[in-house]
Design an enzyme around this catalytic site. Structure first.
Site, mmCIF file in Angstrom:
data_model
loop_
_atom_site.group_PDB
_atom_site.id
_atom_site.type_symbol
_atom_site.label_atom_id
_atom_site.label_comp_id
_atom_site.label_asym_id
_atom_site.label_seq_id
_atom_site.Cartn_x
_atom_site.Cartn_y
_atom_site.Cartn_z
ATOM 1 N N LYS A 203 72.394 73.653 -17.277
ATOM 2 C CA LYS A 203 70.823 73.382 -16.936
ATOM 3 C C LYS A 203 69.801 73.876 -17.829
ATOM 4 C CE LYS A 203 67.171 73.359 -13.280
ATOM 5 N NZ LYS A 203 67.155 73.731 -11.914
ATOM 6 N N ARG A 213 58.023 69.455 -10.568
ATOM 7 C CA ARG A 213 57.285 70.614 -10.084
ATOM 8 C C ARG A 213 56.018 70.405 -9.231
ATOM 9 N NH1 ARG A 213 58.857 74.773 -15.088
ATOM 10 N NH2 ARG A 213 61.347 74.521 -14.878
ATOM 11 N N LYS A 226 61.409 80.008 -17.139
ATOM 12 C CA LYS A 226 62.746 80.307 -16.524
ATOM 13 C C LYS A 226 63.728 80.485 -17.757
ATOM 14 C CE LYS A 226 61.922 77.591 -12.141
ATOM 15 N NZ LYS A 226 62.054 76.360 -11.374
ATOM 16 N N LYS A 257 71.720 68.846 -17.174
ATOM 17 C CA LYS A 257 70.357 68.551 -16.921
ATOM 18 C C LYS A 257 69.575 69.021 -17.646
ATOM 19 C CE LYS A 257 67.210 69.349 -13.062
ATOM 20 N NZ LYS A 257 66.943 70.210 -12.251
ATOM 21 N N SER A 283 62.860 64.116 -13.731
ATOM 22 C CA SER A 283 61.503 63.459 -13.556
ATOM 23 C C SER A 283 60.749 63.152 -14.715
ATOM 24 C CB SER A 283 60.473 64.694 -12.638
ATOM 25 O OG SER A 283 60.490 65.856 -13.322
ATOM 26 N N TYR A 322 65.982 58.852 -10.251
ATOM 27 C CA TYR A 322 64.822 58.443 -9.236
ATOM 28 C C TYR A 322 64.614 56.740 -9.303
ATOM 29 C CZ TYR A 322 63.602 63.172 -9.509
ATOM 30 O OH TYR A 322 63.683 64.323 -9.514
#
Ligand code: PBG
Length: 332
Positions: A203, A213, A226, A257, A283, A322
């Site tokens: 990731k 987010r 992160k 990812k 997203s 999605y």
């Protein structure tokens, strides 16, 4: 792979097999079916309510009571799994992230509601502290440092609560070291030996997560970035080390990812380990395709299907997307 033999032109004309759809489909190398999809669904508190996610046109957050109908539709479309992401009330966020292992938190309510009503669809979870963390990080923060081992203890409690709620697949997305082994040991010890782990193994620290987010209400909370736990987008060999480590610790499946910008990683992971390999079309990937389609700059359906088959071609066994219900409907 065997050596590819291609006689010289005109004995070889690679256009011959492109002349009709029947010929093209005879030599098609990969296929996309609804069983390739895992559908990420956002959950919010309340009763019989939905709200739009502005940065993800077409995606909504749903209250728990609406989930059984959504899950039924997804299962009827041939989608094998749903992944739950909760929008957490800011008032429930703490530095200790205690809401993460509340047996009645939104995520665990959602798992129970779906498994009670639609037992034939698999329910996957997200394991990371960010929805519950006042600092927006996936791990517990002490003096500005994301502490690893204490976070792993919290993730194990979180995973145990999800398994107790009936989750089929745990999805650790936190990128702490040692969490897969700790979760696997907990599952074996607590009588959940058939609960599987789909590790977010490779990731990346990606700007493509921005709209997510917003969707889970973590954007405002995040202090800093992160990069001390998610991967550097410049790295590829490191992805193999992470995947190998997670498989050795007991992950049943692994994930890369984001997706579209990391198809090279998908291919390397699949070739190196042959394990069930998934990619998350995140997203921001969804948002950019939808935005261009809404402006008439791209053919939305066509780029959706093209982007999804690309994951199969890159070696993935499935895709978190999605687009799952929309694409599944088109494929039927
Ligand atoms: C939480 C988590 C994130 C996503 C899935 N789980 C965001 C993050 O790591 O900041 C992103 C999904 C998406 O962008 O669609 N750890």
């Amino acid at each position: 792979m065997a050596q590819i033999i291609t006689p010289a032109f005109p004995r070889t004309r690679l256009r011959r097999l492109k002349q009709s759809e029947s010929l093209r489909c005879m030599v098609r190398e990969t296929a996309l079916t609804p069983s390739d999809f895992i559908w990420p669904v956002f959950v919010q508190a309340g009763k019989n309510d939905v709200s739009d996610v502005p940065s993800m046109p077409g995606v909504q957050r749903h209250t728990v009571d609406r989930l059984p109908a959504l899950a039924r539709d997804a299962a009827d479309l041939g989608i094998p799994a749903i992944c739950i992401f909760p929008y957490t009330d800011p008032a429930l966020k703490t530095a200790g992230c205690e809401e993460a292992w509340n047996p009645d938190n939104l995520s665990n309510q959602a798992i129970r509601a779906i498994k009670d009503a639609v037992p034939d669809i698999a329910v996957m979870t997200d394991i990371a502290l960010d929805p519950y963390n006042i600092n927006g990080h996936d791990g517990i923060v002490r003096d500005g440092v994301i502490v690893n081992d204490e976070t792993v203890d919290a993730l194990v409690r979180m995973g145990q609560a999800q398994a107790a709620a009936g989750a089929d697949i745990l999805g650790p997305s936190d990128m702490m070291d040692g969490r897969i082994g700790a979760l696997r040991d907990m599952l074996e010890a607590e009588g959940y030996s058939n609960v599987s782990i789909l590790s977010y193994a490779a990731k990346y620290a990606s700007a493509f997560y921005g709209p997510f987010r917003d969707a889970v209400g973590a954007a405002g909370a995040l202090v800093g970035d992160k990069k001390t736990y998610q991967m550097d987008p410049a790295n590829s060999d490191e992805a193999l080390r992470l995947v190998q480590r997670d498989l050795q610790e007991g992950a049943d499946m692994v994930m890369v990812k984001p997706g579209m910008a990391y198809l090279d990683i998908c291919r390397r992971v699949k070739d190196a380990f042959g394990a069930p390999t998934f990619a998350y079309q995140v997203s921001g990937e969804y948002a950019m395709l939808q935005a261009a389609a809404a402006n008439g700059w791209l053919d939305g359906e066509a780029v959706m299907m093209e982007s999804l088959i690309a994951f199969k071609r890159a070696g993935c066994d499935g895709i978190l997307t999605y687009f799952a219900p929309t694409a599944a409907r088109l494929l039927q």
